[in-house]
Enzyme design. Structure first.
Site, PDB file in Angstrom:
ATOM      1  N   GLY A  31      19.188  70.461  62.842  1.00 53.97           N
ATOM      2  CA  GLY A  31      18.212  68.972  63.038  1.00 53.97           C
ATOM      3  C   GLY A  31      16.863  69.176  62.310  1.00 53.97           C
ATOM      4  N   HIS A  37      18.130  69.645  53.467  1.00 52.79           N
ATOM      5  CA  HIS A  37      19.031  69.194  54.160  1.00 52.79           C
ATOM      6  C   HIS A  37      19.879  68.093  53.397  1.00 52.79           C
ATOM      7  CE1 HIS A  37      17.211  71.001  57.768  1.00 52.79           C
ATOM      8  NE2 HIS A  37      18.069  71.831  57.516  1.00 52.79           N
ATOM      9  N   GLN A  61      20.965  82.268  68.554  1.00 48.64           N
ATOM     10  CA  GLN A  61      20.251  83.056  67.615  1.00 48.64           C
ATOM     11  C   GLN A  61      18.708  83.133  67.266  1.00 48.64           C
ATOM     12  OE1 GLN A  61      21.692  79.768  64.740  1.00 48.64           O
ATOM     13  NE2 GLN A  61      20.005  80.147  63.550  1.00 48.64           N
ATOM     14  N   ASP A 150      17.381  80.255  52.880  1.00 51.69           N
ATOM     15  CA  ASP A 150      17.888  81.274  53.742  1.00 51.69           C
ATOM     16  C   ASP A 150      18.951  81.920  52.987  1.00 51.69           C
ATOM     17  OD1 ASP A 150      16.208  80.385  55.987  1.00 51.69           O
ATOM     18  OD2 ASP A 150      17.788  78.961  56.473  1.00 51.69           O
ATOM     19  N   GLN A 153      21.100  84.433  54.922  1.00 50.38           N
ATOM     20  CA  GLN A 153      22.321  83.834  55.850  1.00 50.38           C
ATOM     21  C   GLN A 153      23.468  83.532  54.732  1.00 50.38           C
ATOM     22  OE1 GLN A 153      21.651  80.769  59.214  1.00 50.38           O
ATOM     23  NE2 GLN A 153      21.687  79.307  57.335  1.00 50.38           N
ATOM     24  N   ARG A 187      10.022  73.971  59.994  1.00 50.77           N
ATOM     25  CA  ARG A 187       8.637  74.606  60.779  1.00 50.77           C
ATOM     26  C   ARG A 187       7.638  74.216  60.034  1.00 50.77           C
ATOM     27  NH1 ARG A 187      13.076  78.671  61.689  1.00 50.77           N
ATOM     28  NH2 ARG A 187      13.059  79.127  63.712  1.00 50.77           N
TER      29      ARG A 187
HETATM   30  O1  PAF Z   1      20.402  77.500  58.753  1.00 50.23           O
HETATM   31  C1  PAF Z   1      20.282  76.834  60.115  1.00 50.23           C
HETATM   32  O2  PAF Z   1      19.959  75.878  60.305  1.00 50.23           O
HETATM   33  C2  PAF Z   1      21.234  77.780  61.364  1.00 50.23           C
HETATM   34  O3  PAF Z   1      21.169  79.031  61.031  1.00 50.23           O
HETATM   35  C3  PAF Z   1      22.691  77.364  61.397  1.00 50.23           C
HETATM   36  C4  PAF Z   1      23.528  77.851  60.206  1.00 50.23           C
HETATM   37  C5  PAF Z   1      22.930  75.838  61.561  1.00 50.23           C
HETATM   38  C6  PAF Z   1      23.371  78.164  62.360  1.00 50.23           C
HETATM   39  O4  PAF Z   1      22.720  77.651  63.738  1.00 50.23           O
END
Ligand code: PAF
Length: 282
Positions: A31, A37, A61, A150, A153, A187
């Protein structure tokens, strides 16, 4: 657009849509949506019949001294933006819905996580991999969208999808930046005014790595030292890490060759920012 909070309702809805052969594009988020996004939602809109956005600040996390409680939240604004961008469903479960008790199984990452954020945030990627495994089983998407800010990620999710045989295509979107180069991040709102101006030097420093590599510099150590100097001399932030690694395997490099990532994390008073640049060296 429908907002769904119960896992059982979300699963039913997705099974109904899939039975009608609808393709599903999924943008998982925590969010407080920003332009990064938004660009993923637009991409998902263009490539799928249906778009699902999840909004869930995943406690698993966050480490004990991290910003779980302070993580910025604004559901109404997210809702409006998602609707404007043509999202079909927001899945927004509560923490109790996702974790009704202590988990009996969690996903443990075993590669690509000993460095960068995985090193400075122990357990972080296990939490990410666990929540994504749950979300993938709930949403059953055809495509999932992540931002390259990220990059670690993205590399970890690539491993998760391959190892657990999820029939899901991973789509990675370019990092979206402010006009001065600062990577968009939820952030960023926690930067003090002086930190906000300084934060632009993270990307400037990463661009220096690109320029040095383009000029023929092959030594990772030399480039790393130059990038660190730019960040240290122009910001009050503490460098959490600055590393040059192969991408996506995230292994150490001495001489630049092939696809590499130059990645930084800088800790300001209330915000820890990450950014990276990926280079392909002949
Ligand atoms: O990148 C993020 O916002 C988070 O790490 C995710 C992929 C939604 C997992 O909680």
């Amino acid at each position: 657009m429908k907002v769904i909070t119960a896992i059982s309702n979300m699963q039913k809805q997705m099974l109904t849509d899939k039975a009608q052969c609808k393709s599903i594009g999924f943008v998982p988020t925590m969010g407080f949506l920003h332009d990064g996004h938004a660009s993923l939602l637009r991409k998902a809109r263009a490539e799928n019949d249906l778009v699902v956005l999840s909004i869930f600040v995943n406690p698993l996390q966050f480490g004990p001294n991290e910003d779980l409680d302070a993580y910025p939240r604004d559901f109404d604004r997210d809702n409006q933006l998602a609707e404007q961008l043509g999202t079909d469903y927001i899945f927004a479960p509560s923490a109790d819905e996702m974790y009704p008790g202590p988990p009996s199984v969690v996903v443990k990452t075993t590669a690509r996580t000993e460095v960068l954020c995985g090193k400075s945030r122990p357990g972080h990627f296990d939490g990410v991999a666990t929540v994504l495994t749950k979300l993938f089983n709930i949403v059953r998407p055809d495509r999932v969208y992540f931002g390259m800010k990220d990059a670690q990620q993205v590399a970890v999710v690539e491993g998760l999808l391959a190892d657990f045989h999820f029939p899901i295509e991973l789509v990675a979107g370019e990092t979206v930046r402010e006009p001065d180069g600062l990577a968009k991040s939820s952030r960023n709102v926690y930067l003090l005014p002086n930190e906000r101006s300084e934060a632009a030097f993270i990307y400037k420093a990463l661009r220096l790595a690109e320029q040095m590599a383009a000029a023929g510099e092959k030594s990772a150590a030399k480039i790393q030292a130059a990038v660190e100097t730019v960040i240290r001399e122009n910001t009050t932030g503490q460098i959490d890490y600055l590393e040059i690694l192969t991408y996506p395997d995230l292994e150490q490099v001495g001489e630049l060759k092939g696809k590499i990532i130059v990645a930084a994390a800088v800790r300001f008073q209330k915000a820890r920012l990450i950014d990276n640049i990926i280079l392909t060296i002949e």
